[in-house]
Design a protein around this motif. Structure first.
Motif, PDB file in Angstrom:
ATOM      1  N   PHE A 171     -56.277  93.273 -27.415  1.00 42.94           N
ATOM      2  CA  PHE A 171     -54.705  93.024 -27.013  1.00 42.94           C
ATOM      3  C   PHE A 171     -54.360  91.473 -26.814  1.00 42.94           C
ATOM      4  N   GLN A 172     -55.156  90.804 -26.284  1.00 41.05           N
ATOM      5  CA  GLN A 172     -55.232  89.464 -25.839  1.00 41.05           C
ATOM      6  C   GLN A 172     -54.802  88.550 -27.025  1.00 41.05           C
ATOM      7  N   ASP A 173     -55.286  89.141 -28.342  1.00 41.65           N
ATOM      8  CA  ASP A 173     -54.841  88.506 -29.678  1.00 41.65           C
ATOM      9  C   ASP A 173     -53.768  89.255 -30.200  1.00 41.65           C
ATOM     10  N   HIS A 174     -52.983  89.789 -29.307  1.00 43.35           N
ATOM     11  CA  HIS A 174     -51.927  90.881 -30.136  1.00 43.35           C
ATOM     12  C   HIS A 174     -50.472  90.151 -29.667  1.00 43.35           C
ATOM     13  N   PRO A 175     -49.573  89.762 -30.829  1.00 46.08           N
ATOM     14  CA  PRO A 175     -48.235  88.989 -30.440  1.00 46.08           C
ATOM     15  C   PRO A 175     -47.546  89.769 -29.370  1.00 46.08           C
ATOM     16  N   ASP A 224     -50.490  87.995 -18.496  1.00 45.94           N
ATOM     17  CA  ASP A 224     -51.674  87.675 -17.543  1.00 45.94           C
ATOM     18  C   ASP A 224     -51.511  89.110 -16.704  1.00 45.94           C
ATOM     19  N   ILE A 225     -52.412  89.888 -17.220  1.00 45.76           N
ATOM     20  CA  ILE A 225     -52.734  91.165 -16.374  1.00 45.76           C
ATOM     21  C   ILE A 225     -54.129  91.591 -16.186  1.00 45.76           C
ATOM     22  N   PRO A 226     -54.516  92.378 -15.444  1.00 43.67           N
ATOM     23  CA  PRO A 226     -55.876  92.880 -15.539  1.00 43.67           C
ATOM     24  C   PRO A 226     -56.356  93.704 -16.735  1.00 43.67           C
ATOM     25  N   SER A 227     -57.557  93.617 -17.031  1.00 42.94           N
ATOM     26  CA  SER A 227     -57.908  94.453 -18.534  1.00 42.94           C
ATOM     27  C   SER A 227     -57.769  95.762 -18.084  1.00 42.94           C
TER      28      SER A 227
END
Length: 386
Positions: A304-308, A314-317
């Motif tokens: 998800f960190q590479d998802h538009p 900036d959230i916890p995993s």
């Protein structure tokens, strides 16, 4: 004067009639032309680029060893079946389904993936009818993580993710104890030439052989813990638990959790958090071969960190729709996740599907993916339990 039997004219007419009947039967027979390698290799300049691709998890990571381009199809991957041009217009869907089922039962677990072209299927309703005629045990898409919706009986959109996003290779619902054994894709709207959207299949049998021995050892010993965080339904929100389970009833969801042995809690904001452990490998139900079968990479927060829709947050995993850990709850090494992604892409092939194509793959031996695209493209999917 020479005499002739009175039945000679009748006999000649009978012969002509029989020849005409046989010709019609041959023309309307449900036969396919098979090819081990029908799909034309894509020239380098028109193939889907992987290395350095935006919105592809892991592609922009420093030191990435992704292939530069998605590899071309290999011999019998997928095996190709084209309906004879003479039969496409006069053979009903049910007869095509009978022949396709025979080919599936004989060839699917051998080749892993089959592509059928020239079937008389024009839309989602035709595809739904075709799937019912196959007489497979079709699944409802319940409890899955993909963003999709139903368009016809047991037929769903393949993905509603933004078109620019490239979906990683994965086995369908490999995180679940209720995953399909066969996946069917139907091309409703093909991508325009040069606009991306390649369909990708991945030979997981080869992935299992190429993974680093340390990666294999860790996952065999510990398994995988999947964690999911599903918000409650609200306008403009990401997929909610109500959408995933097709209900507003929390009691139904709790019954589902108990049935599938999942731990869960309801959050104060109405969200649902759940977690469960699954093995990283499984055996094929026909051949017994053990293969890498999980979604540890595509259910990880890095997906998800590479998802538009998520990259700007900036959230916890744990607040992403899903995250993955080793089975004991410990963090998975980022280098291991990157290695898994690289091997998956190395063992993948990509090609453009045409209008009406049906791509079938064995969900244990083969994964699937999609490259991002511009313009219009629409694939539909149906899932089978057997």
């Amino acid at each position: 004067m020479q005499s002739f039997p009175v039945f000679s004219t009748v006999s000649k007419l009978h012969v002509v009639f029989c020849r005409s009947l046989l010709s019609t039967i041959a023309m309307c027979g449900t036969k396919f032309e098979y090819s081990a390698r029908e799909l034309v290799d894509m020239p380098t300049q028109t193939r889907g680029r992987l290395a350095g691709r935006k919105w592809l998890p892991g592609a922009l990571r420093a030191g990435s060893k992704f292939p530069e381009y998605v590899p071309n199809p290999r011999e019998n991957f997928p095996a190709f079946y084209r309906a004879n041009a003479s039969v496409a217009g006069c053979t009903p869907i049910r007869d095509f389904a009978k022949d396709v089922r025979e080919i599936i039962e004989r060839e699917l677990h051998v080749h892993g993936a089959l592509l059928f072209r020239g079937l008389p299927l024009k839309n989602g309703n035709d595809f739904s009818k075709f799937m019912r005629r196959l007489k497979d045990s079709l699944m409802r898409y319940e409890g899955g993580t993909a963003v999709r919706h139903e368009v016809a009986g047991s037929v769903y959109t393949a993905s509603n993710d933004p078109p620019e996003y490239s979906i990683e290779p994965h086995n369908e619902m490999a995180y679940s104890d209720q995953h399909p054994l066969k996946v069917f894709f139907f091309c409703d709207v093909p991508a325009l030439p040069g606009h991306g959207g390649e369909s990708v299949i991945t030979d997981v049998r080869q992935v299992s052989k190429k993974l680093d021995s340390e990666v294999v050892k860790n996952f065999k010993r510990l398994g995988i813990r999947y964690c999911r965080h599903l918000p409650t339904k609200k306008p403009g929100g990401y997929t909610s638990w109500q959408q995933i389970f097709n209900t507003e009833d929390k009691a139904y969801v709790e019954q589902y959790m108990a049935k599938h042995e999942r731990s869960y809690r309801w959050e104060s904001d109405g969200a649902l958090t759940s977690w469960f452990r699954r093995p990283a490998f499984r055996n094929h139900p026909i051949t017994g071969e053990e293969v890498w079968f999980n979604q540890v990479h595509s259910q990880n927060a890095t997906y998800f960190q590479d998802h538009p829709l998520w990259a700007h947050l900036d959230i916890p995993s744990i607040k992403y729709p899903s995250n993955s850990y080793y089975g004991d709850g410990s963090e998975i090494e980022e280098d291991f996740l990157q290695h898994i992604r690289e091997v998956l892409w190395e063992e993948s092939v990509g090609f453009q599907m045409q209008k009406g194509d049906v791509l079938i793959h064995d969900n244990v031996f083969v994964g699937h993916a999609r490259l991002g695209f511009t313009g219009k493209r629409k694939l539909l999917v149906s899932l089978s339990k057997d």
